[in-house]
Design an enzyme around this catalytic site. Structure first.
Site, PDB file in Angstrom:
ATOM      1  N   SER A  50      53.739 -60.229   7.329  1.00 35.78           N
ATOM      2  CA  SER A  50      53.793 -58.763   7.314  1.00 35.78           C
ATOM      3  C   SER A  50      52.363 -58.248   7.203  1.00 35.78           C
ATOM      4  O   SER A  50      51.450 -59.001   6.848  1.00 35.78           O
ATOM      5  CB  SER A  50      54.624 -58.277   6.123  1.00 35.78           C
ATOM      6  OG  SER A  50      53.945 -58.585   4.915  1.00 35.78           O
ATOM      7  N   ASP A  85      54.981 -59.588  11.534  1.00 36.44           N
ATOM      8  CA  ASP A  85      56.306 -59.055  11.213  1.00 36.44           C
ATOM      9  C   ASP A  85      56.205 -57.536  10.989  1.00 36.44           C
ATOM     10  O   ASP A  85      55.358 -57.084  10.217  1.00 36.44           O
ATOM     11  CB  ASP A  85      56.798 -59.767   9.933  1.00 36.44           C
ATOM     12  CG  ASP A  85      58.239 -59.463   9.611  1.00 36.44           C
ATOM     13  OD1 ASP A  85      59.017 -59.173  10.533  1.00 36.44           O
ATOM     14  OD2 ASP A  85      58.594 -59.524   8.408  1.00 36.44           O
ATOM     15  N   HIS A  86      57.040 -56.770  11.645  1.00 34.79           N
ATOM     16  CA  HIS A  86      57.053 -55.294  11.498  1.00 34.79           C
ATOM     17  C   HIS A  86      55.671 -54.677  11.670  1.00 34.79           C
ATOM     18  O   HIS A  86      55.209 -53.901  10.830  1.00 34.79           O
ATOM     19  CB  HIS A  86      57.625 -54.878  10.136  1.00 34.79           C
ATOM     20  CG  HIS A  86      59.085 -55.136  10.038  1.00 34.79           C
ATOM     21  ND1 HIS A  86      60.036 -54.356  10.649  1.00 34.79           N
ATOM     22  CD2 HIS A  86      59.756 -56.132   9.420  1.00 34.79           C
ATOM     23  CE1 HIS A  86      61.235 -54.857  10.408  1.00 34.79           C
ATOM     24  NE2 HIS A  86      61.097 -55.935   9.668  1.00 34.79           N
ATOM     25  N   GLU A 136      61.783 -53.429  18.161  1.00 28.36           N
ATOM     26  CA  GLU A 136      62.912 -53.080  17.290  1.00 28.36           C
ATOM     27  C   GLU A 136      63.516 -51.735  17.678  1.00 28.36           C
ATOM     28  O   GLU A 136      62.809 -50.776  17.962  1.00 28.36           O
ATOM     29  CB  GLU A 136      62.460 -53.036  15.824  1.00 28.36           C
ATOM     30  CG  GLU A 136      63.585 -52.627  14.880  1.00 28.36           C
ATOM     31  CD  GLU A 136      63.245 -52.804  13.402  1.00 28.36           C
ATOM     32  OE1 GLU A 136      62.540 -53.769  13.060  1.00 28.36           O
ATOM     33  OE2 GLU A 136      63.689 -51.965  12.602  1.00 28.36           O
ATOM     34  N   GLY A 179      65.787 -57.601   1.721  1.00 26.90           N
ATOM     35  CA  GLY A 179      65.947 -57.795   0.272  1.00 26.90           C
ATOM     36  C   GLY A 179      67.387 -58.131  -0.072  1.00 26.90           C
ATOM     37  O   GLY A 179      68.187 -58.470   0.804  1.00 26.90           O
ATOM     38  N   HIS A 208      67.167 -59.442  11.221  1.00 28.39           N
ATOM     39  CA  HIS A 208      66.285 -59.307  10.049  1.00 28.39           C
ATOM     40  C   HIS A 208      67.142 -59.325   8.791  1.00 28.39           C
ATOM     41  O   HIS A 208      68.362 -59.233   8.849  1.00 28.39           O
ATOM     42  CB  HIS A 208      65.516 -57.981  10.134  1.00 28.39           C
ATOM     43  CG  HIS A 208      64.372 -58.031  11.095  1.00 28.39           C
ATOM     44  ND1 HIS A 208      63.063 -57.971  10.686  1.00 28.39           N
ATOM     45  CD2 HIS A 208      64.334 -58.171  12.436  1.00 28.39           C
ATOM     46  CE1 HIS A 208      62.277 -58.052  11.744  1.00 28.39           C
ATOM     47  NE2 HIS A 208      63.020 -58.174  12.831  1.00 28.39           N
ATOM     48  N   GLY A 209      66.471 -59.426   7.639  1.00 27.47           N
ATOM     49  CA  GLY A 209      67.195 -59.354   6.366  1.00 27.47           C
ATOM     50  C   GLY A 209      68.103 -60.548   6.155  1.00 27.47           C
ATOM     51  O   GLY A 209      69.221 -60.415   5.660  1.00 27.47           O
ATOM     52  N   ASN A 232      62.802 -63.855   4.086  1.00 30.22           N
ATOM     53  CA  ASN A 232      61.609 -63.643   3.269  1.00 30.22           C
ATOM     54  C   ASN A 232      61.963 -63.699   1.778  1.00 30.22           C
ATOM     55  O   ASN A 232      61.559 -64.611   1.058  1.00 30.22           O
ATOM     56  CB  ASN A 232      60.969 -62.288   3.645  1.00 30.22           C
ATOM     57  CG  ASN A 232      59.686 -62.033   2.895  1.00 30.22           C
ATOM     58  OD1 ASN A 232      59.120 -62.935   2.300  1.00 30.22           O
ATOM     59  ND2 ASN A 232      59.232 -60.798   2.903  1.00 30.22           N
ATOM     60  N   THR A 233      62.775 -62.735   1.333  1.00 36.79           N
ATOM     61  CA  THR A 233      63.068 -62.600  -0.103  1.00 36.79           C
ATOM     62  C   THR A 233      63.624 -63.892  -0.715  1.00 36.79           C
ATOM     63  O   THR A 233      63.287 -64.241  -1.848  1.00 36.79           O
ATOM     64  CB  THR A 233      64.070 -61.446  -0.311  1.00 36.79           C
ATOM     65  OG1 THR A 233      63.550 -60.280   0.338  1.00 36.79           O
ATOM     66  CG2 THR A 233      64.279 -61.153  -1.786  1.00 36.79           C
TER      67      THR A 233
HETATM   68  P1  13P Z   1      64.696 -60.645   3.726  1.00 38.60           P
HETATM   69  O1  13P Z   1      63.533 -60.411   2.821  1.00 38.60           O
HETATM   70  O2  13P Z   1      65.872 -59.820   3.346  1.00 38.60           O
HETATM   71  O3  13P Z   1      65.021 -62.087   3.864  1.00 38.60           O
HETATM   72  O4  13P Z   1      64.274 -60.098   5.179  1.00 38.60           O
HETATM   73  C1  13P Z   1      63.201 -60.701   5.852  1.00 38.60           C
HETATM   74  C2  13P Z   1      62.877 -59.986   7.099  1.00 38.60           C
HETATM   75  O5  13P Z   1      63.721 -59.452   7.779  1.00 38.60           O
HETATM   76  C3  13P Z   1      61.462 -59.957   7.521  1.00 38.60           C
HETATM   77  O6  13P Z   1      61.285 -59.157   8.633  1.00 38.60           O
END
Ligand code: 13P
Length: 288
Positions: A50, A85-86, A136, A179, A208-209, A232-233
């Site tokens: 990121s 990322d993003h 996106e 998250g 994502h997520g 990520n989280t």
């Molecule tokens: P999480 O942190 O929910 O796993 O999402 C990661 C993500 O989508 C990075 O772009």
């Protein structure tokens, strides 16, 4: 093997009905754990950075230097893409310049015409330089690096418009959130995903997520065209839990337990375990 862009690995994933994991990196331990696990499992992998993590790691050039060094020193043979990322428009240009092999331009917060115009410019630059590019449509919910998304479902026609610009992969909001998912989360909108895939055909779709999405929903999403899943989280939570345990057990107070190479080792092992679990779930093991 030197860095590769994400095109070939994602085309193969879409055709083979599995997904490649994007795991976000924060420092040396993160990067090393992810690369070693990908190599051990013979899985392709995407390292996500990121803009905030890029700053934290002293800038994109530092990240490129670290990753390229590790690919060589650790004898990594599986395909690895280094992906922004993003990214903002400026962030994407900076990463292209610094030596990333892939970028995401997140124009989801712009009106669609502006998203189209900026994505088009970046597609042209990435094509010329041999990078892959993710776009996106429909913002992803939750907070990522201070950017709070509403979690809307993407409009399939807008997805087609962006896909037709020649992007490599497309992230479409389908009720997913960065998250931890709240107790009352409605789940992924498979109706939206199905409609997006029908409009965009072979385009690898990005989820994502990835943290906390139940295994059955992940599998269904892959069956409906998701070929890249971002996590990520979950690695952050695994790292924190293992580090907390080490400290709470007083191990940092025993012998040379304060040595950062010892102190950070349980967290690094925990990241490896999380990445392994995800690669197995996504079906990318043995696909390198
Ligand atoms: P999480 O942190 O929910 O796993 O999402 C990661 C993500 O989508 C990075 O772009």
């Amino acid at each position: 093997m030197p860095l590769v862009n994400a095109k070939e690995m994602l085309t193969k994933a879409k055709a083979g009905h599995y997904a490649v994991g994007q795991f976000n990196i924060n420092n040396l331990e993160w990067t090393k754990s992810i690369l070693l696990t990908a190599e051990e499992l013979k899985s392709p992998v995407i390292l996500g950075v990121s803009e905030g993590a890029g700053k934290y790691m002293c800038g994109y050039k530092t990240v490129v230097g670290m990753v390229n060094g590790m690919l060589e020193e650790l004898n990594i043979t599986v395909p690895v893409a280094l992906h922004l990322d993003h990214g903002s428009y400026e962030g994407a240009l900076a990463c292209i310049e610094a030596g990333f092999s892939s970028v995401m331009f997140d124009g989801s917060h712009y009106p669609i015409d502006e998203n189209v115009a900026k994505t088009t410019e970046l597609v042209n630059i990435c094509n010329e330089k041999g990078l892959s590019i993710e776009a996106e449509v429909g913002s992803i919910g939750g907070e990522e690096d201070g950017v709070v998304g509403a979690g809307e479902c993407a409009d399939p026609d807008e997805c087609k418009r962006i896909a037709d610009l020649g992007v490599t992969m497309l992230a479409a909001g389908i009720g997913n959130i960065h998250g931890k998912y709240p107790e009352n989360w409605a789940g992924l909108s498979f109706e939206t995903l199905d409609a997006v895939q029908q409009k965009t055909g072979d385009m690898p779709l990005v989820l994502h997520g990835g943290t906390g999405i139940p295994a059955d929903m992940i599998k269904k999403a892959i069956s409906l065209g998701v070929s890249k899943i971002n996590v990520n989280t979950e690695c952050q939570l695994s790292f924190a839990e293992a580090t907390r345990k080490y400290i709470e057990e007083g191990k940092d107070l025993q012998g040379k337990g304060f040595d950062p190479r010892k102190l950070l080792a349980p967290g690094a092992e925990a990241i490896k375990a999380t990445v392994k679990e995800k690669m197995e779930l996504f079906g990318s093991v043995g696909k390198a």
